[in-house]
Design an enzyme around this catalytic site. Sequence first.
Site, PDB file in Angstrom:
ATOM      1  N   ASP A  11     -13.415  -2.591   0.777  1.00 51.46           N
ATOM      2  CA  ASP A  11     -13.055  -3.919   0.226  1.00 51.46           C
ATOM      3  C   ASP A  11     -14.090  -4.445  -0.772  1.00 51.46           C
ATOM      4  O   ASP A  11     -13.724  -4.957  -1.832  1.00 51.46           O
ATOM      5  CB  ASP A  11     -12.899  -4.944   1.365  1.00 51.46           C
ATOM      6  CG  ASP A  11     -11.533  -4.863   2.036  1.00 51.46           C
ATOM      7  OD1 ASP A  11     -10.611  -4.282   1.425  1.00 51.46           O
ATOM      8  OD2 ASP A  11     -11.392  -5.390   3.153  1.00 51.46           O
ATOM      9  N   LYS A  38      -9.498  -5.434  11.463  1.00 45.22           N
ATOM     10  CA  LYS A  38     -10.683  -4.820  10.848  1.00 45.22           C
ATOM     11  C   LYS A  38     -11.945  -4.926  11.712  1.00 45.22           C
ATOM     12  O   LYS A  38     -12.718  -3.988  11.805  1.00 45.22           O
ATOM     13  CB  LYS A  38     -10.933  -5.448   9.480  1.00 45.22           C
ATOM     14  CG  LYS A  38      -9.838  -5.144   8.474  1.00 45.22           C
ATOM     15  CD  LYS A  38     -10.152  -5.775   7.142  1.00 45.22           C
ATOM     16  CE  LYS A  38      -9.011  -5.563   6.165  1.00 45.22           C
ATOM     17  NZ  LYS A  38      -9.285  -6.100   4.840  1.00 45.22           N
ATOM     18  N   SER A  62       0.812  -1.234   0.000  1.00 46.36           N
ATOM     19  CA  SER A  62       0.000   0.000   0.000  1.00 46.36           C
ATOM     20  C   SER A  62       0.842   1.279   0.000  1.00 46.36           C
ATOM     21  O   SER A  62       0.501   2.221  -0.723  1.00 46.36           O
ATOM     22  CB  SER A  62      -0.982  -0.009   1.172  1.00 46.36           C
ATOM     23  OG  SER A  62      -1.986  -0.966   0.930  1.00 46.36           O
ATOM     24  N   GLY A 104      -5.621 -11.346  -5.847  1.00 46.97           N
ATOM     25  CA  GLY A 104      -6.272 -10.174  -5.266  1.00 46.97           C
ATOM     26  C   GLY A 104      -5.567  -8.851  -5.518  1.00 46.97           C
ATOM     27  O   GLY A 104      -5.908  -7.855  -4.869  1.00 46.97           O
ATOM     28  N   ASN A 135     -11.901  -1.122   6.996  1.00 49.96           N
ATOM     29  CA  ASN A 135     -10.552  -1.224   6.416  1.00 49.96           C
ATOM     30  C   ASN A 135      -9.905   0.133   6.237  1.00 49.96           C
ATOM     31  O   ASN A 135      -8.765   0.226   5.828  1.00 49.96           O
ATOM     32  CB  ASN A 135     -10.553  -2.032   5.104  1.00 49.96           C
ATOM     33  CG  ASN A 135     -10.953  -1.184   3.907  1.00 49.96           C
ATOM     34  OD1 ASN A 135     -11.660  -0.185   4.046  1.00 49.96           O
ATOM     35  ND2 ASN A 135     -10.512  -1.581   2.734  1.00 49.96           N
ATOM     36  N   GLY A 173     -14.255 -18.977   3.295  1.00 48.96           N
ATOM     37  CA  GLY A 173     -13.905 -18.085   4.398  1.00 48.96           C
ATOM     38  C   GLY A 173     -15.142 -17.481   5.025  1.00 48.96           C
ATOM     39  O   GLY A 173     -16.235 -17.516   4.430  1.00 48.96           O
ATOM     40  N   TYR A 207      -2.668 -11.872  -2.745  1.00 47.49           N
ATOM     41  CA  TYR A 207      -1.873 -11.484  -3.919  1.00 47.49           C
ATOM     42  C   TYR A 207      -0.407 -11.631  -3.551  1.00 47.49           C
ATOM     43  O   TYR A 207      -0.014 -11.432  -2.405  1.00 47.49           O
ATOM     44  CB  TYR A 207      -2.165 -10.022  -4.316  1.00 47.49           C
ATOM     45  CG  TYR A 207      -2.004  -9.081  -3.154  1.00 47.49           C
ATOM     46  CD1 TYR A 207      -3.072  -8.805  -2.321  1.00 47.49           C
ATOM     47  CD2 TYR A 207      -0.762  -8.530  -2.846  1.00 47.49           C
ATOM     48  CE1 TYR A 207      -2.920  -8.001  -1.212  1.00 47.49           C
ATOM     49  CE2 TYR A 207      -0.606  -7.712  -1.743  1.00 47.49           C
ATOM     50  CZ  TYR A 207      -1.689  -7.448  -0.929  1.00 47.49           C
ATOM     51  OH  TYR A 207      -1.532  -6.661   0.178  1.00 47.49           O
ATOM     52  N   THR A 229      -5.481  -3.680   8.319  1.00 47.05           N
ATOM     53  CA  THR A 229      -5.493  -5.003   7.707  1.00 47.05           C
ATOM     54  C   THR A 229      -5.613  -6.070   8.799  1.00 47.05           C
ATOM     55  O   THR A 229      -5.823  -5.746   9.972  1.00 47.05           O
ATOM     56  CB  THR A 229      -4.255  -5.165   6.786  1.00 47.05           C
ATOM     57  OG1 THR A 229      -4.393  -6.373   6.060  1.00 47.05           O
ATOM     58  CG2 THR A 229      -2.948  -5.156   7.560  1.00 47.05           C
ATOM     59  N   ALA A 282     -13.062 -10.370   4.772  1.00 43.10           N
ATOM     60  CA  ALA A 282     -12.918 -10.432   3.315  1.00 43.10           C
ATOM     61  C   ALA A 282     -14.055 -11.246   2.706  1.00 43.10           C
ATOM     62  O   ALA A 282     -14.546 -10.931   1.619  1.00 43.10           O
ATOM     63  CB  ALA A 282     -11.566 -11.028   2.932  1.00 43.10           C
ATOM     64  N   GLY A 314     -14.596 -14.475   7.343  1.00 43.95           N
ATOM     65  CA  GLY A 314     -14.138 -13.255   8.024  1.00 43.95           C
ATOM     66  C   GLY A 314     -14.548 -12.012   7.246  1.00 43.95           C
ATOM     67  O   GLY A 314     -15.489 -12.044   6.434  1.00 43.95           O
TER      68      GLY A 314
HETATM   69  P1  NAP Z   1     -10.058 -12.937   8.903  1.00 39.54           P
HETATM   70  O1  NAP Z   1     -11.238 -12.091   9.221  1.00 39.54           O
HETATM   71  O2  NAP Z   1      -9.009 -13.154   9.937  1.00 39.54           O
HETATM   72  O3  NAP Z   1     -10.595 -14.372   8.366  1.00 39.54           O
HETATM   73  C1  NAP Z   1      -9.693 -15.393   8.104  1.00 39.54           C
HETATM   74  C2  NAP Z   1     -10.411 -16.553   7.424  1.00 39.54           C
HETATM   75  O4  NAP Z   1      -9.409 -17.516   7.037  1.00 39.54           O
HETATM   76  C3  NAP Z   1     -11.392 -17.281   8.323  1.00 39.54           C
HETATM   77  O5  NAP Z   1     -12.473 -17.717   7.522  1.00 39.54           O
HETATM   78  C4  NAP Z   1     -10.553 -18.471   8.822  1.00 39.54           C
HETATM   79  O6  NAP Z   1     -11.333 -19.623   9.143  1.00 39.54           O
HETATM   80  C5  NAP Z   1      -9.756 -18.784   7.588  1.00 39.54           C
HETATM   81  N1  NAP Z   1      -8.487 -19.487   7.881  1.00 39.54           N
HETATM   82  C6  NAP Z   1      -7.364 -18.973   8.418  1.00 39.54           C
HETATM   83  N2  NAP Z   1      -6.407 -19.918   8.497  1.00 39.54           N
HETATM   84  C7  NAP Z   1      -6.950 -21.062   7.998  1.00 39.54           C
HETATM   85  C8  NAP Z   1      -6.452 -22.385   7.802  1.00 39.54           C
HETATM   86  N3  NAP Z   1      -5.194 -22.725   8.144  1.00 39.54           N
HETATM   87  N4  NAP Z   1      -7.283 -23.310   7.255  1.00 39.54           N
HETATM   88  C9  NAP Z   1      -8.541 -22.963   6.901  1.00 39.54           C
HETATM   89  N5  NAP Z   1      -9.072 -21.730   7.052  1.00 39.54           N
HETATM   90  C10 NAP Z   1      -8.281 -20.785   7.591  1.00 39.54           C
HETATM   91  O7  NAP Z   1      -9.264 -12.317   7.641  1.00 39.54           O
HETATM   92  P2  NAP Z   1      -9.846 -11.431   6.442  1.00 39.54           P
HETATM   93  O8  NAP Z   1      -9.695  -9.997   6.776  1.00 39.54           O
HETATM   94  O9  NAP Z   1     -11.190 -11.935   6.068  1.00 39.54           O
HETATM   95  O10 NAP Z   1      -8.777 -11.751   5.284  1.00 39.54           O
HETATM   96  C11 NAP Z   1      -8.734 -13.023   4.654  1.00 39.54           C
HETATM   97  C12 NAP Z   1      -7.709 -13.004   3.526  1.00 39.54           C
HETATM   98  O11 NAP Z   1      -8.106 -12.068   2.525  1.00 39.54           O
HETATM   99  C13 NAP Z   1      -6.315 -12.587   3.989  1.00 39.54           C
HETATM  100  O12 NAP Z   1      -5.373 -13.455   3.394  1.00 39.54           O
HETATM  101  C14 NAP Z   1      -6.149 -11.184   3.467  1.00 39.54           C
HETATM  102  O13 NAP Z   1      -4.805 -10.887   3.155  1.00 39.54           O
HETATM  103  C15 NAP Z   1      -7.013 -11.237   2.199  1.00 39.54           C
HETATM  104  N6  NAP Z   1      -7.531  -9.897   1.837  1.00 39.54           N
HETATM  105  C16 NAP Z   1      -7.117  -9.340   0.671  1.00 39.54           C
HETATM  106  C17 NAP Z   1      -7.575  -8.087   0.293  1.00 39.54           C
HETATM  107  C18 NAP Z   1      -7.125  -7.490  -1.013  1.00 39.54           C
HETATM  108  O14 NAP Z   1      -7.270  -6.269  -1.190  1.00 39.54           O
HETATM  109  N7  NAP Z   1      -6.614  -8.257  -1.937  1.00 39.54           N
HETATM  110  C19 NAP Z   1      -8.474  -7.384   1.107  1.00 39.54           C
HETATM  111  C20 NAP Z   1      -8.894  -7.982   2.290  1.00 39.54           C
HETATM  112  C21 NAP Z   1      -8.402  -9.229   2.652  1.00 39.54           C
HETATM  113  P3  NAP Z   1     -11.953 -19.811  10.632  1.00 39.54           P
HETATM  114  O15 NAP Z   1     -13.215 -19.007  10.668  1.00 39.54           O
HETATM  115  O16 NAP Z   1     -12.182 -21.266  10.718  1.00 39.54           O
HETATM  116  O17 NAP Z   1     -10.908 -19.315  11.599  1.00 39.54           O
END
Ligand code: NAP
Length: 264
Positions: free
Chosen positions: A87, A51, A2, A228, A72, A111, A207, A47, A115, A113
Amino acid sequence: MSPAMHNAAYAALAIDRVYLAFHVTPPHLAAAMRALPALGILGVNLTVPHKEAAFRMLKHLSAEAKLLRAVNCIINHHGRLHGDNTDARGLEADLRALGVELKSRLAIIIGAGGAAAAAILACARMGATRIAIANRTHSRATSLARRFRSSRIEIEAHGLDALTDASLLADAALVLNATSMGLTTGTFAPLDCEATPENCFFYDAIYRAEPTPFLNDAIAHGRPHADGAGMLVGQGELAFELFNGVAPPPGVMERALFQRLGRA
Ligand code: NAP
């Protein structure tokens, strides 16, 4: 990535501002947020894992942040902190630019969370009528599905075993990874890519320079795919405008990101 994106936009607009990365641990989030007005910081992006915690701490929130229950970006309006979430809009813009067609179709979101919530909102806005959430913790998938259930969209909650359910996969127009799976481990849960239609789009919110573990299989099976990076650019461009009151010049933030990722 960023700082490279935002600073390229400042340079292009000749605005004397700088975007910096701060490493803030969860116990220090509240103190870091309280410091924003004191330090005269115009705004911040947040991030993983801040969030949802920031959402709970802020009094002033956009309708989108309330819907996603995650923030975010925080904008400092003369000392009053305002939480927003770019997002879903960033992802939707990227999916549309990639030509993903979801009208009256099924999207599978992996997922539960922040995202994943953004992905559900983006897919719903693009006209998907059926959304299947697949998550490691089934109860989180269930409560997310409950939040977004409406008369227009059928939302189902599954465990990760849904990713090997051939009958579900056969209907999918999009399979989107919104977990951090593969980010550190280098492997992804079993997914029966072959069971998806040939034009099913595979999208990874993660990404990085090389293809992610989630996308490797899609690439091997010739499925259309993207990581992403476009979502990061989309959410970043919207945040830049919220912080500065002016849009970044088109393409500048994307070029800065692609340069950092070693893409042409
Ligand atoms: P979050 O709220 O912490 O959610 C994490 C998710 O991943 C949950 O569903 C969790 O499952 C699952 N998870 C984590 N480790 C796991 C594993 N070993 N096996 C299976 N499931 C697993 O995070 P978030 O903010 O939603 O972000 C999720 C991803 O999206 C991240 O990698 C982030 O970098 C990416 N993202 C990218 C952008 C972009 O602009 N490209 C924007 C936002 C997010 P449980 O519920 O079972 O714990």
